[in-house]
Scaffold this active site. Structure first.
Site, short mmCIF file in Angstrom:
data_model
loop_
_atom_site.label_atom_id
_atom_site.label_comp_id
_atom_site.label_asym_id
_atom_site.label_seq_id
_atom_site.Cartn_x
_atom_site.Cartn_y
_atom_site.Cartn_z
N ARG A 23 20.99 -35.15 -3.89
CA ARG A 23 20.67 -36.04 -2.76
C ARG A 23 21.20 -35.51 -1.43
O ARG A 23 20.92 -36.07 -0.37
CB ARG A 23 21.27 -37.43 -3.01
N ASN A 47 25.15 -44.34 2.46
CA ASN A 47 23.89 -43.61 2.32
C ASN A 47 22.84 -44.39 3.10
O ASN A 47 22.68 -45.58 2.87
CB ASN A 47 23.53 -43.55 0.82
N GLU A 59 0.34 -26.83 -2.29
CA GLU A 59 1.55 -27.01 -3.07
C GLU A 59 2.24 -25.65 -3.31
O GLU A 59 3.48 -25.56 -3.25
CB GLU A 59 1.21 -27.70 -4.41
N GLU A 77 9.89 -23.78 0.67
CA GLU A 77 11.07 -24.61 0.37
C GLU A 77 12.22 -23.79 -0.19
O GLU A 77 13.36 -23.98 0.21
CB GLU A 77 10.72 -25.63 -0.73
N HIS A 88 -12.04 -19.28 10.71
CA HIS A 88 -11.88 -20.12 11.91
C HIS A 88 -10.47 -19.98 12.50
O HIS A 88 -10.04 -20.85 13.25
CB HIS A 88 -12.20 -21.58 11.58
C1 G6P Z 1 11.42 -34.59 -0.76
C2 G6P Z 1 11.50 -33.70 -1.98
C3 G6P Z 1 10.10 -33.35 -2.45
C4 G6P Z 1 9.29 -34.60 -2.70
C5 G6P Z 1 9.28 -35.53 -1.47
C6 G6P Z 1 8.69 -36.89 -1.82
O1 G6P Z 1 10.91 -33.88 0.32
O2 G6P Z 1 12.23 -32.52 -1.69
O3 G6P Z 1 10.20 -32.59 -3.64
O4 G6P Z 1 7.99 -34.24 -3.02
O5 G6P Z 1 10.61 -35.75 -1.02
O6 G6P Z 1 9.54 -37.50 -2.75
P1 G6P Z 1 9.09 -38.59 -3.80
O7 G6P Z 1 10.36 -38.92 -4.55
O8 G6P Z 1 8.58 -39.76 -3.00
O9 G6P Z 1 8.05 -37.99 -4.66
#
Ligand code: G6P
Length: 612
Positions: A27, A101, A485, A492, A508
Site C-alpha cells: 500500500r 491512511n 495493458e 510501471e 496518424h
Molecule cells: C493502482 C494499481 C493498479 C490497479 C489500479 C486500480 O494503480 O497499481 O495495478 O490496476 O490501481 O486498482 P483496482 O484495485 O481498483 O483494480
C-alpha cells in the site's frame, strides 16, 4: 495508499506491528514508523521512524529492544510532503500519536487555525493536523473517544486513523471514513489494520468497520460506535484467507508468483463451470436476470489495469450480447456531467474494491439515477462491493505485486461470463454458441499454462528490450486494450517509456517516432483484422523499426531480420486477449529483472489507491 496497524495485547506487540506493516507494504513503502506506550500506565510514548522499507524500521526496533503491549504503526505512500523521516507517521502532539491512511482535504485551514492557537507543526503532512486537533479537543472533552469524535466532525476527506496517548495504556481509538479499516479479535488481544492480511498472523476473526464507524480497543474488548456516539454492532466474520496465500514461497517476486498463479486463479474464478451445462445470470446475484433483461446499455467504470479489462469487455458485450457499452476512466467520469440513462447497468471493476476514484464514480452514477450496479471485484468485503447491488467476486487470491496480473486475467474471465449471461437473457446466444464458449472458458487455465511455457523466449526478448528507452505497442480490435495493458506493465515496473496505439492509428502520428531504436511490439492473433495488421507491421519495417510480434496458430508470419515472432500455442478466438496478455506480463517482468528495478514495489506507485 498507506497502511496502518494497531495492537493492544497481553504481551509484546512490536513484532505484530512490524509483521502487519510488512504485509501492508504493497500500500506504500517510502517510509515507515511506529509508536508504542510503555512504562507504568503508559507514561512513556516511544516513536521510531525510518525512511525506506519496513526492514529499516524493524532493524531500529531490534536494536532498541523495543517491547510494549500497546502501539500503532504505519507504512507510507507520500501525498503531502516528501518521503522523509520528518513526514513519516506517527505524528505526535504532546504525547498523543496518530497514524493515518487517506487525505484530509481541509488540512490547510485547520493547520492555520491550530498554528494560531499555538500548536507547532514539524512536518508538511495533512495528518499532523489530526494529532493537534485531538490534543486540542481533549481540553474540552477529557475522554479520548469524545475528543476523537469531535475531531472527526471537523475533518473533510478520507481517513482511517489509529490513536494512542501517553497516560492511557489501556486503549487504542480508531475511526474510518472513506479508507478501509478492519478489526481483529483474539484471546490474546485486539487489533486493527488496513486489511485482513496484516492480521492473519494473530487471528481470523475480523470485523469490517463501515464508513463513519469508530472503535475503542482494549485488551479484552472492542466498543464500536458511529461517529455521533451511537453504539453499533458489526458482525465478526471468520476470514477464509490462507496465510500461505500472502507468502512468497519459492518465488523471487510476488509479480512472478502471481503471473504463474494465473491458471489456478482462473480455475478458482471459473469453478462453477466445472459441473454446469449452461450459464446462469444468478452468478451475479439473484436480481441479475431481471436487471440484465431490462437494461439498455452498460457503463463500465474503473482505473488502471481494471480499466483495460473493461475495454476488452466492450468488444465482447457489443459483439455477443448486442448491448451498447461505454467504458470510462473513473477519475474522469466522476467530474463529468454525463447524460444519465436510468436503464444502464453500471459495472465497476476493481481488484481491491477500495480505489477512491472508482468508488466515487460509482456513487456519482447512482446519484444520477443509475441504480442498477454490478461490482466485479477480488475483495468480497470491500467498499465497492458493498456499494453495489450485484456482484461477482473474482477468486484470484490476494494480489501483492503492485503491477496487476492475475487480478486482470480473472477480471477478463468474469467479464466473459457477464457477456454470456447477458447474451443469454437477451436472446442473442444460441445453445451451440453457449456450449462452445463454456468449453473455451473451461480450457482457459490449461491454455494459459501452455503460454507460460513460452517464458524462455520472452526472457531472451527482454534482454534486448531492457536497454531501450521507449517502446511502442500495437493491437487491433479486442487486442488493442491488450496493447495498452502491455505498455502499462512495461512502464510501471521497468520504467521504459511505452505507448500503445490501435495499429490503424500508426500513420496518424506515432510512425514519426519509429526508427531502429524504437522496438515495436505487435499483438497479432489470427483474427479478422490480421491482414490489416500485417500492413501496419510492414509500415514499421519499412522505417527500420525492430518488430516483436506475438502471433498465433495461423498468423503465418516469418521471422527475419528485425522481425522476431513468438508463436502462441493456439488461436483462442473470443478469449484470445486473456492469453495474449500473458507474454506481455512476462516481458515486463523480465525487462525489470534485467534492469534491476524493484519489481513488486515500483518507484512512486502503490497498489491500493485510496486517495484521489
Ligand atoms: C493502482 C494499481 C493498479 C490497479 C489500479 C486500480 O494503480 O497499481 O495495478 O490496476 O490501481 O486498482 P483496482 O484495485 O481498483 O483494480
Amino acid at each position: 495508499m498507506c497502511g496502518i496497524v494497531a495492537a493492544i495485547a497481553g504481551q509484546n506487540i512490536v513484532p505484530v506491528l512490524l509483521e502487519g506493516l510488512r504485509k501492508l507494504e504493497y500500500r506504500g513503502y517510502d517510509s515507515a514508523g511506529l509508536a508504542v506506550l510503555n512504562g507504568a500506565q503508559g507514561t512513556q510514548l516511544r516513536r521510531l521512524r525510518a525512511v525506506g522499507r519496513v526492514a529499516e524500521l524493524a532493524a531500529q526496533a531490534d536494536e532498541q529492544k523495543l517491547d510494549a503491549a500497546i502501539g500503532i504503526a504505519h507504512t507510507r505512500w507520500a501525498t503531502h510532503g516528501v518521503p522523509s523521516e520528518r513526514n513519516a507517521h506517527p505524528h505526535i502532539s504532546d504525547g498523543l500519536a496518530v497514524v493515518h491512511n487517506g487525505i484530509i482535504e481541509n488540512f490547510e485551514p485547520l493547520r492555520a487555525r491550530l498554528t494560531g492557537l499555538g500548536y507547532t507543526f514539524t512536518s508538511e503532512t495533512d495528518t499532523e493536523v489530526i494529532a493537534h486537533l485531538v490534543r486540542h479537543h481533549l481540553k474540552n472533552h477529557p475522554d479520548l473517544v469524545d475528543a476523537v469524535r469531535a475531531t472527526c466532525g471537523e475533518l473533510i476527506g478520507a481517513y482511517a486513523i489509529a490513536i494512542v496517548t501517553e497516560g492511557e495504556d489501556s486503549r487504542v481509538v480508531v475511526a474510518r471514513h472513506g479508507s478501509p479499516l478492519v478489526l481483529g479479535q483474539s484471546d490474546s488481544g485486539n487489533y486493527a489494520a488496513s486489511d485482513t492480511s496484516a492480521l492473519l498472523q494473530v487471528t481470523r476473526n475480523m470485523i469490517y468497520l463501515e464508513d463513519g464507524d469508530m472503535a475503542e480497543l482494549t485488551r479484552d474488548a472492542m466498543r464500536i460506535m458511529r461517529l455521533d456516539g451511537t453504539p453499533v454492532a458489526r458482525p465478526v466474520q471468520v476470514s477464509q484467507l490462507s496465510a500461505d496465500a500472502v507468502e512468497l514461497g519459492s518465488y523471487r517476486h510476488y509479480m512472478q508468483k502471481e503471473i504463474f498463479e494465473q491458471p489456478a486463479a482462473l480455475s478458482n474464478t471459473l469453478e462453477m463451470l466445472a459441473q454446469a451445462r449452461s450459464i446462469t445470470p444468478n452468478l451475479f446475484g439473484v436480481e441479475a436476470d431481471n436487471v440484465f433483461r431490462s437494461v439498455r446499455r452498460v457503463l463500465v467504470l474503473a482505473c488502471g489495469t481494471s480499466f483495460h479489462a473493461g475495454l476488452v469487455a466492450r468488444y465482447w458485450l457489443e459483439d455477443i450480447a448486442g448491448i451498447e457499452c461505454t467504458v470510462e476512466i473513473a477519475s474522469e467520469y466522476r467530474y463529468r456531467k454525463p447524460v444519465a440513462d436510468p436503464d444502464t447497468l453500471v459495472v465497476t471493476i476493481s481488484q481491491s474494491g477500495e480505489t477512491a476514484d472508482t468508488l466515487a464514480a460509482l456513487k456519482y452514477a447512482k446519484s444520477l439515477g443509475m441504480t442498477r450496479t454490478l461490482a466485479i471485484c477480488n475483495v468480497p468485503e470491500s467498499a465497492i462491493v458493498r456499494e453495489s447491488s450485484l456482484r461477482f467476486i473474482t477468486r484470484a487470491g490476494p494480489e501483492i505485486g503492485v503491477a496487476s496480473t492475475k487480478a486482470y486475467t480473472t477480471q477478463l474471465a468474469a467479464l466473459a461470463l457477464l457477456t454470456l449471461a447477458m447474451a443469454k437473457t437477451r436472446g442473442t446466444l444460441s445453445v451451440a454458441q453457449e456450449e462452445k464458449y463454456l468449453g473455451a472458458l473451461r480450457h482457459l487455465p490449461g491454455a494459459v499454462t501452455r503460454v507460460l511455457e513460452l517464458e524462455p523466449q520472452i526472457q531472451a526478448w527482454a534482454e534486448r528490450f531492457a536497454m531501450k528507452h521507449h517502446a511502442l505497442f500495437l493491437g487491433r480490435g479486442q487486442h488493442y486494450p491488450i496493447a495498452l495493458e502491455g505498455a502499462l506493465k512495461l512502464k510501471e515496473i521497468s520504467y521504459i517509456h511505452a505507448e500503445a496505439y490501435p495499429a490503424g492509428e500508426l500513420k496518424h502520428g506515432p510512425l514519426a517516432l519509429v526508427d531502429r531504436d524504437m522496438p515495436v511490439i505487435a499483438i497479432a492473433p489470427n483474427d479478422a483484422l490480421i491482414e490489416k495488421l500485417k500492413s501496419n507491421i510492414q509500415e514499421v519495417r519499412a522505417r527500420g523499426g525492430e518488430l516483436y510480434v506475438i502471433a498465433d496458430a495461423g498468423t503465418e508470419m516469418a521471422e527475419g531480420e528485425g522481425v522476431h515472432i513468438l508463436n502462441m500455442p493456439e488461436n483462442y478466438g473470443l478469449l484470445s486477449p486473456v492469453l495474449h496478455v500473458v507474454p506481455l506480463q512476462l516481458l515486463a517482468y523480465h525487462a525489470a529483472l534485467v534492469k534491476g528495478t524493484d519489481v513488486d514495489k515500483p518507484r512512486n506507485l502503490a497498489k491500493s489507491v485510496t486517495v484521489e
